[in-house]
Structure formats: C-alpha cells, structure tokens
Design a protein around this motif. Structure first.
Motif, PDB file in Angstrom:
ATOM      1  N   TRP A 156       0.788  -1.303   0.122  1.00  0.00           N
ATOM      2  CA  TRP A 156       0.093  -0.109  -0.008  1.00  0.00           C
ATOM      3  C   TRP A 156       0.945   1.304  -0.001  1.00  0.00           C
ATOM      4  CZ3 TRP A 156      -3.775  -1.529   4.618  1.00  0.00           C
ATOM      5  CH2 TRP A 156      -4.173  -2.366   4.347  1.00  0.00           C
ATOM      6  N   LEU A 157       1.939   0.925   0.196  1.00  0.00           N
ATOM      7  CA  LEU A 157       3.188   2.215   0.234  1.00  0.00           C
ATOM      8  C   LEU A 157       4.096   2.474  -0.821  1.00  0.00           C
ATOM      9  CD1 LEU A 157       4.355   4.481   2.292  1.00  0.00           C
ATOM     10  CD2 LEU A 157       5.880   2.549   3.130  1.00  0.00           C
ATOM     11  N   GLU A 158       4.135   3.650  -1.336  1.00  0.00           N
ATOM     12  CA  GLU A 158       5.189   3.904  -2.144  1.00  0.00           C
ATOM     13  C   GLU A 158       6.061   5.103  -1.507  1.00  0.00           C
ATOM     14  OE1 GLU A 158       4.935   6.581  -6.004  1.00  0.00           O
ATOM     15  OE2 GLU A 158       4.058   4.646  -6.268  1.00  0.00           O
ATOM     16  N   PRO A 183       9.664  -6.493   0.572  1.00  0.00           N
ATOM     17  CA  PRO A 183       8.338  -6.977   1.350  1.00  0.00           C
ATOM     18  C   PRO A 183       7.296  -6.346   0.552  1.00  0.00           C
ATOM     19  CG  PRO A 183       9.368  -5.100   2.555  1.00  0.00           C
ATOM     20  CD  PRO A 183      10.379  -5.514   1.665  1.00  0.00           C
ATOM     21  N   GLY A 184       7.461  -5.470  -0.636  1.00  0.00           N
ATOM     22  CA  GLY A 184       6.471  -5.133  -1.347  1.00  0.00           C
ATOM     23  C   GLY A 184       6.232  -3.610  -1.662  1.00  0.00           C
ATOM     24  N   ILE A 185       7.197  -2.770  -0.839  1.00  0.00           N
ATOM     25  CA  ILE A 185       7.084  -1.314  -1.140  1.00  0.00           C
ATOM     26  C   ILE A 185       7.472  -1.062  -2.574  1.00  0.00           C
ATOM     27  CG2 ILE A 185       8.015   0.575   0.036  1.00  0.00           C
ATOM     28  CD1 ILE A 185       8.453  -0.607   2.682  1.00  0.00           C
ATOM     29  N   GLU A 186       6.564  -0.036  -2.776  1.00  0.00           N
ATOM     30  CA  GLU A 186       6.999   0.540  -4.363  1.00  0.00           C
ATOM     31  C   GLU A 186       7.683   1.695  -3.961  1.00  0.00           C
ATOM     32  OE1 GLU A 186       6.364   0.437  -8.365  1.00  0.00           O
ATOM     33  OE2 GLU A 186       5.612  -0.776  -7.017  1.00  0.00           O
ATOM     34  N   LEU A 187       8.883   1.856  -5.090  1.00  0.00           N
ATOM     35  CA  LEU A 187       9.799   2.968  -4.926  1.00  0.00           C
ATOM     36  C   LEU A 187       9.735   3.844  -6.187  1.00  0.00           C
ATOM     37  CD1 LEU A 187      13.083   0.714  -3.728  1.00  0.00           C
ATOM     38  CD2 LEU A 187      11.643   2.488  -2.484  1.00  0.00           C
ATOM     39  N   ALA A 188       9.856   4.945  -6.159  1.00  0.00           N
ATOM     40  CA  ALA A 188       9.880   6.071  -7.117  1.00  0.00           C
ATOM     41  C   ALA A 188      10.640   6.890  -6.936  1.00  0.00           C
ATOM     42  CB  ALA A 188       8.240   6.687  -6.998  1.00  0.00           C
ATOM     43  N   ILE A 189      11.785   7.120  -8.269  1.00  0.00           N
ATOM     44  CA  ILE A 189      12.789   7.981  -7.955  1.00  0.00           C
ATOM     45  C   ILE A 189      12.543   9.057  -9.079  1.00  0.00           C
ATOM     46  CG2 ILE A 189      15.440   7.864  -8.490  1.00  0.00           C
ATOM     47  CD1 ILE A 189      15.114   4.901  -7.991  1.00  0.00           C
TER      48      ILE A 189
END
Length: 189
Positions: A156-158, A183-189
């Motif tokens: 649910w987190l980015e 664990p499934g955290i989305e990353l945006a760079i």
C-alpha cells in the motif's frame, strides 16, 4: 566583527562552495529569523502543528484514482499554513527531518489502513523519503515498525526518493532500496 564574519560565512556556505559574501545588515536579520524558525519548528513537533494533505494521483488515460501523495504542511500559529519549502530545508539542516519524516510516514500509513478498513481503496500512498532518512542506520527497521503499528501492508506504500539522494551514496542506497522493495514497498525515483 566575528559575528558579522560568521553571518557572511554562513551565507557563503548556503550559496554553495567556492564563493564569498560580504556582510550586510540583513544577514543578521536572516540569522535571527532562522534561529526563531528553528525554535518554532522544534515546538511544532511537540505541539502537533503539522498536517498531512493527500494529493490524488490519477491515470491520465482513464481518469481513475491510482494513488495519493502525502504532503506535509505546517499549521504555524502566527504565519498560517506553511508549504514545505519554508521549513523542510531547515528541518534537514537541524536533524528534525528524522522525527518529522517518521511522523508523516506514521500518519500516512495509519490513514491508508483506515481507508482499507472502511473498504475504500485509494491505491498506494506515496511518501517522500529524504536523504537524511535514507542515511539513517534505522531506516529499514523504522519503516517496518511503522507499517506494523499502523496495520499497513507494504504494497500500500510507495516511497519517493530523489536521484541526487541515491547517487550521494549509491552502494549503500541500492542495498537499502532493495531491502525496502523486498516486502513489496513500491519505490519511485
């Protein structure tokens, strides 16, 4: 004389490397204002003067809501609602960005968990992660604990991170980012 030279030196450092500044009277006023804001920033955390706004993120093709971005604002008792440009650089300089960033992440994770509990699905919630937070030895455990305490699923987190932050310490950053993604955290760079 030394105080004035110190004010000019601080201004030169703030402007970047390899420059010099001559002292002017407004430097003293700016220094006094900075100290006042720093004191008020400390108190703002204690007095719960920060608020989080949620900016919708839309799919431009469908118009559907795909997520939200958590944006912190300071509800200053005298100056009103302050945008991050007015206080985040100061928070980073003073180290207050760590407790402030933690508070923003806790607030956002609690909110998205509450929306899920109410059968509302706004998509992922995006939260900015600053360089100081990424450099912290406890960043992984802190985020894991916040997720657990809030009842927030990692997917649910980015986390949004600027390129310059990653490049400052690329070897360590990539390791931390991978451990956040696992664990499934989305990353945006």
């Amino acid at each position: 004389l030394l105080q004035n030279a110190d004010a000019a030196m601080y201004k030169a450092k703030h402007e970047g490397r390899r420059n010099f500044q001559f002292y002017t009277a407004d430097m003293t006023e700016l220094a006094i204002e900075r100290v006042r804001m720093e004191t008020q920033l400390h108190r703002a955390l204690e007095r719960d003067q920060f608020v989080v706004y949620y900016q919708p993120q839309l799919d431009l093709l469908t118009g559907k809501l795909i997520g939200l971005e958590a944006l912190v604002r300071w509800q200053h008792p005298e100056l009103g609602l302050l945008l991050p440009t007015k206080f985040i650089p100061l928070a980073e300089d003073t180290g207050l960005i760590l407790p402030l960033g933690r508070w923003v992440l806790q607030t956002a994770c609690r909110q998205i968990a509450a929306w899920h509990e109410a059968d509302l699905y706004p998509g992922r919630i995006a939260v900015n992660l600053t360089g100081n937070q990424l450099k912290s030895d406890k960043v992984i455990s802190t985020i894991a604990q916040i997720l657990e305490d809030a009842g927030c699923q990692p997917d649910w987190l980015e986390l949004e991170i600027t390129e310059s932050v990653i490049m400052e310490q690329h070897g360590r950053s990539f390791n931390i980012l991978q451990r956040l993604r696992d664990p499934g955290i989305e990353l945006a760079i």
